[in-house]
Design an enzyme around this catalytic site. Structure first.
Site, PDB file in Angstrom:
ATOM      1  N   ASP A   1       0.839  -1.200   0.000  1.00 12.97           N
ATOM      2  CA  ASP A   1       0.000   0.000   0.000  1.00 12.97           C
ATOM      3  C   ASP A   1       0.875   1.251   0.000  1.00 12.97           C
ATOM      4  O   ASP A   1       1.983   1.241   0.529  1.00 12.97           O
ATOM      5  CB  ASP A   1      -0.910  -0.037   1.249  1.00 12.97           C
ATOM      6  CG  ASP A   1      -2.092   0.907   1.109  1.00 12.97           C
ATOM      7  OD1 ASP A   1      -2.344   1.422  -0.006  1.00 12.97           O
ATOM      8  OD2 ASP A   1      -2.777   1.134   2.120  1.00 12.97           O
TER       9      ASP A   1
ATOM     10  N   ARG B   1       0.099   7.694  -2.593  1.00 14.74           N
ATOM     11  CA  ARG B   1       0.647   8.743  -1.717  1.00 14.74           C
ATOM     12  C   ARG B   1       2.117   9.017  -2.023  1.00 14.74           C
ATOM     13  O   ARG B   1       2.583  10.148  -1.946  1.00 14.74           O
ATOM     14  CB  ARG B   1       0.482   8.345  -0.240  1.00 14.74           C
ATOM     15  CG  ARG B   1      -0.916   8.644   0.284  1.00 14.74           C
ATOM     16  CD  ARG B   1      -1.164   7.966   1.585  1.00 14.74           C
ATOM     17  NE  ARG B   1      -1.377   6.537   1.393  1.00 14.74           N
ATOM     18  CZ  ARG B   1      -1.250   5.634   2.345  1.00 14.74           C
ATOM     19  NH1 ARG B   1      -0.863   5.992   3.552  1.00 14.74           N
ATOM     20  NH2 ARG B   1      -1.481   4.363   2.083  1.00 14.74           N
ATOM     21  N   TRP B   2       2.848   7.976  -2.409  1.00 14.40           N
ATOM     22  CA  TRP B   2       4.262   8.161  -2.772  1.00 14.40           C
ATOM     23  C   TRP B   2       4.354   9.153  -3.934  1.00 14.40           C
ATOM     24  O   TRP B   2       5.149  10.088  -3.909  1.00 14.40           O
ATOM     25  CB  TRP B   2       4.861   6.813  -3.163  1.00 14.40           C
ATOM     26  CG  TRP B   2       6.311   6.863  -3.519  1.00 14.40           C
ATOM     27  CD1 TRP B   2       7.367   6.708  -2.671  1.00 14.40           C
ATOM     28  CD2 TRP B   2       6.869   7.105  -4.825  1.00 14.40           C
ATOM     29  NE1 TRP B   2       8.555   6.832  -3.364  1.00 14.40           N
ATOM     30  CE2 TRP B   2       8.277   7.073  -4.690  1.00 14.40           C
ATOM     31  CE3 TRP B   2       6.332   7.334  -6.092  1.00 14.40           C
ATOM     32  CZ2 TRP B   2       9.138   7.265  -5.763  1.00 14.40           C
ATOM     33  CZ3 TRP B   2       7.188   7.536  -7.159  1.00 14.40           C
ATOM     34  CH2 TRP B   2       8.574   7.500  -6.996  1.00 14.40           C
TER      35      TRP B   2
ATOM     36  N   ARG C   1      -0.737   9.707  -9.626  1.00 12.70           N
ATOM     37  CA  ARG C   1      -0.800   8.462  -8.853  1.00 12.70           C
ATOM     38  C   ARG C   1      -0.203   7.275  -9.598  1.00 12.70           C
ATOM     39  O   ARG C   1       0.463   6.414  -9.018  1.00 12.70           O
ATOM     40  CB  ARG C   1      -2.261   8.131  -8.517  1.00 12.70           C
ATOM     41  CG  ARG C   1      -2.907   9.036  -7.496  1.00 12.70           C
ATOM     42  CD  ARG C   1      -4.362   8.637  -7.302  1.00 12.70           C
ATOM     43  NE  ARG C   1      -4.485   7.216  -7.001  1.00 12.70           N
ATOM     44  CZ  ARG C   1      -4.295   6.681  -5.800  1.00 12.70           C
ATOM     45  NH1 ARG C   1      -3.985   7.433  -4.785  1.00 12.70           N
ATOM     46  NH2 ARG C   1      -4.419   5.383  -5.628  1.00 12.70           N
TER      47      ARG C   1
ATOM     48  N   HIS D   1       2.407   3.657  -9.000  1.00 11.46           N
ATOM     49  CA  HIS D   1       2.239   2.236  -9.332  1.00 11.46           C
ATOM     50  C   HIS D   1       3.450   1.740 -10.139  1.00 11.46           C
ATOM     51  O   HIS D   1       3.931   0.629  -9.938  1.00 11.46           O
ATOM     52  CB  HIS D   1       0.953   2.023 -10.138  1.00 11.46           C
ATOM     53  CG  HIS D   1      -0.294   2.305  -9.345  1.00 11.46           C
ATOM     54  ND1 HIS D   1      -0.471   1.877  -8.047  1.00 11.46           N
ATOM     55  CD2 HIS D   1      -1.435   2.989  -9.660  1.00 11.46           C
ATOM     56  CE1 HIS D   1      -1.650   2.278  -7.606  1.00 11.46           C
ATOM     57  NE2 HIS D   1      -2.246   2.965  -8.558  1.00 11.46           N
TER      58      HIS D   1
ATOM     59  N   GLU E   1     -11.846  -5.560  -5.044  1.00  6.36           N
ATOM     60  CA  GLU E   1     -12.457  -4.249  -4.784  1.00  6.36           C
ATOM     61  C   GLU E   1     -11.788  -3.126  -5.593  1.00  6.36           C
ATOM     62  O   GLU E   1     -12.341  -2.028  -5.704  1.00  6.36           O
ATOM     63  CB  GLU E   1     -12.363  -3.907  -3.280  1.00  6.36           C
ATOM     64  CG  GLU E   1     -13.340  -4.681  -2.392  1.00  6.36           C
ATOM     65  CD  GLU E   1     -12.992  -6.157  -2.236  1.00  6.36           C
ATOM     66  OE1 GLU E   1     -11.788  -6.483  -2.131  1.00  6.36           O
ATOM     67  OE2 GLU E   1     -13.918  -7.006  -2.248  1.00  6.36           O
TER      68      GLU E   1
ATOM     69  N   ARG F   1     -11.917   1.722  -8.517  1.00  5.79           N
ATOM     70  CA  ARG F   1     -11.070   2.899  -8.762  1.00  5.79           C
ATOM     71  C   ARG F   1     -11.432   3.541 -10.103  1.00  5.79           C
ATOM     72  O   ARG F   1     -12.057   2.902 -10.945  1.00  5.79           O
ATOM     73  CB  ARG F   1      -9.596   2.477  -8.762  1.00  5.79           C
ATOM     74  CG  ARG F   1      -9.187   2.031  -7.389  1.00  5.79           C
ATOM     75  CD  ARG F   1      -7.709   1.822  -7.272  1.00  5.79           C
ATOM     76  NE  ARG F   1      -7.424   1.526  -5.879  1.00  5.79           N
ATOM     77  CZ  ARG F   1      -6.311   1.837  -5.249  1.00  5.79           C
ATOM     78  NH1 ARG F   1      -5.338   2.447  -5.888  1.00  5.79           N
ATOM     79  NH2 ARG F   1      -6.151   1.547  -3.980  1.00  5.79           N
TER      80      ARG F   1
ATOM     81  N   LEU G   1      12.112 -19.886  -5.264  1.00  4.15           N
ATOM     82  CA  LEU G   1      11.003 -19.123  -4.662  1.00  4.15           C
ATOM     83  C   LEU G   1       9.712 -19.287  -5.479  1.00  4.15           C
ATOM     84  O   LEU G   1       9.753 -19.339  -6.713  1.00  4.15           O
ATOM     85  CB  LEU G   1      11.375 -17.636  -4.646  1.00  4.15           C
ATOM     86  CG  LEU G   1      10.309 -16.694  -4.071  1.00  4.15           C
ATOM     87  CD1 LEU G   1      10.311 -16.743  -2.547  1.00  4.15           C
ATOM     88  CD2 LEU G   1      10.526 -15.249  -4.527  1.00  4.15           C
TER      89      LEU G   1
ATOM     90  N   GLU H   1       2.370 -13.870  11.833  1.00  4.26           N
ATOM     91  CA  GLU H   1       2.860 -12.726  12.607  1.00  4.26           C
ATOM     92  C   GLU H   1       2.656 -11.491  11.735  1.00  4.26           C
ATOM     93  O   GLU H   1       3.018 -11.495  10.545  1.00  4.26           O
ATOM     94  CB  GLU H   1       4.350 -12.900  12.938  1.00  4.26           C
ATOM     95  CG  GLU H   1       4.643 -14.061  13.860  1.00  4.26           C
ATOM     96  CD  GLU H   1       4.086 -13.853  15.266  1.00  4.26           C
ATOM     97  OE1 GLU H   1       4.074 -12.700  15.746  1.00  4.26           O
ATOM     98  OE2 GLU H   1       3.648 -14.842  15.883  1.00  4.26           O
TER      99      GLU H   1
HETATM  100  C1  FPP Z   1      -1.889   0.333  -3.342  1.00  7.12           C
HETATM  101  O1  FPP Z   1      -1.460   1.642  -3.517  1.00  7.12           O
HETATM  102  C2  FPP Z   1      -1.454  -0.558  -4.350  1.00  7.12           C
HETATM  103  C3  FPP Z   1      -2.255  -1.207  -5.256  1.00  7.12           C
HETATM  104  C4  FPP Z   1      -3.576  -0.789  -5.697  1.00  7.12           C
HETATM  105  C5  FPP Z   1      -1.836  -2.450  -5.843  1.00  7.12           C
HETATM  106  C6  FPP Z   1      -0.385  -2.740  -5.890  1.00  7.12           C
HETATM  107  C7  FPP Z   1       0.180  -2.455  -7.208  1.00  7.12           C
HETATM  108  C8  FPP Z   1       1.490  -2.359  -7.454  1.00  7.12           C
HETATM  109  C9  FPP Z   1       2.519  -2.602  -6.428  1.00  7.12           C
HETATM  110  C10 FPP Z   1       1.984  -1.990  -8.795  1.00  7.12           C
HETATM  111  C11 FPP Z   1       1.754  -2.998  -9.829  1.00  7.12           C
HETATM  112  C12 FPP Z   1       2.241  -4.342  -9.488  1.00  7.12           C
HETATM  113  C13 FPP Z   1       2.665  -5.219 -10.402  1.00  7.12           C
HETATM  114  C14 FPP Z   1       3.014  -6.589 -10.000  1.00  7.12           C
HETATM  115  C15 FPP Z   1       2.816  -4.859 -11.810  1.00  7.12           C
HETATM  116  P1  FPP Z   1      -2.572   2.765  -3.406  1.00  7.12           P
HETATM  117  O2  FPP Z   1      -2.854   3.253  -4.780  1.00  7.12           O
HETATM  118  O3  FPP Z   1      -3.756   2.262  -2.676  1.00  7.12           O
HETATM  119  O4  FPP Z   1      -1.818   3.841  -2.565  1.00  7.12           O
HETATM  120  P2  FPP Z   1      -2.479   4.972  -1.638  1.00  7.12           P
HETATM  121  O5  FPP Z   1      -3.066   4.270  -0.443  1.00  7.12           O
HETATM  122  O6  FPP Z   1      -1.308   5.812  -1.291  1.00  7.12           O
HETATM  123  O7  FPP Z   1      -3.493   5.679  -2.471  1.00  7.12           O
END
Ligand code: FPP
Length: 225
Positions: free
Chosen positions: A12, A16-17, A25, A29, A60, A64, A124, A191
């Site tokens: 997650d 925000r990053w 946004r 990703h 869910e 978006r 792995l 854990e």
């Molecule tokens: C949450 O960040 C992340 C996701 C919706 C899914 C995870 C996706 C990735 C790590 C990138 C794609 C992955 C692959 C394997 C290609 P958020 O958007 O909810 O962040 P926020 O809470 O800061 O809004």
């Protein structure tokens, strides 16, 4: 330490990053996908880790904005195309979980292809959770078993799930402390580790700290030590 750890991560904080850097946004990703590669490669070389399960797209996440969902689909396609070579080179087996029937025919084909082309790898196991939700997974498993004449056992249900392996370490980045419909059956004695670090900033040194901390925890599985 257990030689066959299953690590699961809720990645997650991508949005925000990016926002913290005044970027869109989706840039978060993109950077998040790089972190997926780095952490996967690290886990592939780690002597204690057998499985890594990453929450990439939930049942869910369709809620978006359309453009963000489309971007995530394209990113996944790009990632899998690039990654096939990385998986094979690092002896990583790709075992997706989730109901991929919701994806485009071409993406489904690619997911199945990468799974099949890495089936011989015995290092792995990296599982990406794709259109995954724990309730959906459990319901699909129960429906598979509904014509059984005998009572359903723990083992039968476990084997009918997409992910048949209990989790040892569950990490959530991004500061929130919740499970968000991720591996509810498999997390029973995991854990839990929560970090404020945003996923694109999560690197192997922090995972190493978590593994060290895990090594100090006493796991009793409901019994006495
Ligand atoms: C949450 O960040 C992340 C996701 C919706 C899914 C995870 C996706 C990735 C790590 C990138 C794609 C992955 C692959 C394997 C290609 P958020 O958007 O909810 O962040 P926020 O809470 O800061 O809004």
């Amino acid at each position: 330490m257990n030689k066959a750890l299953h690590v699961a991560i809720i990645m997650d904080g991508n949005g925000r990053w990016a926002e913290s850097k005044k970027q869109k946004r989706v840039k978060g990703h993109e950077q998040g996908a790089k972190a997926v590669r780095e952490i996967t490669k690290f886990c592939a070389t780690h002597k204690d880790i057998e499985r890594l399960t990453l929450y990439a797209f939930s049942t869910e996440n369709w809620k978006r904005p359309r453009l963000e969902v489309e971007f995530l689909m394209k990113l996944l396609e790009k990632y899998l195309k690039n990654e096939l070579e990385v998986y094979i080179k690092n002896n990583i087996r790709f075992e997706p979980i989730g109901d991929i029937r919701a994806f485009s025919a071409s993406l489904q084909k690619l997911i199945k292809e990468v799974k099949q082309k890495t089936a011989h790898c015995d290092g792995l196991v990296q599982s990406l959770a794709l259109n995954y939700g724990s309730h959906d997974e459990i319901l699909r498993a129960v429906n598979k078993l509904r014509h059984e004449k005998k009572d359903i056992t723990n083992e039968m249900l476990s084997n009918a799930l997409d992910c048949k392996h209990q989790v040892d370490i569950m990490i959530r980045t991004g500061g929130d402390q919740r499970i968000s419909n991720f591996l509810l059956w498999q997390l029973s004695y995991a854990e839990l580790f929560f970090t404020d670090t945003l996923w694109p900033d999560f690197h192997e040194d922090e995972l190493t700290d978590i593994l060290n901390e895990f090594g100090k925890r006493e796991r009793r599985f409901g019994g006495l030590n």
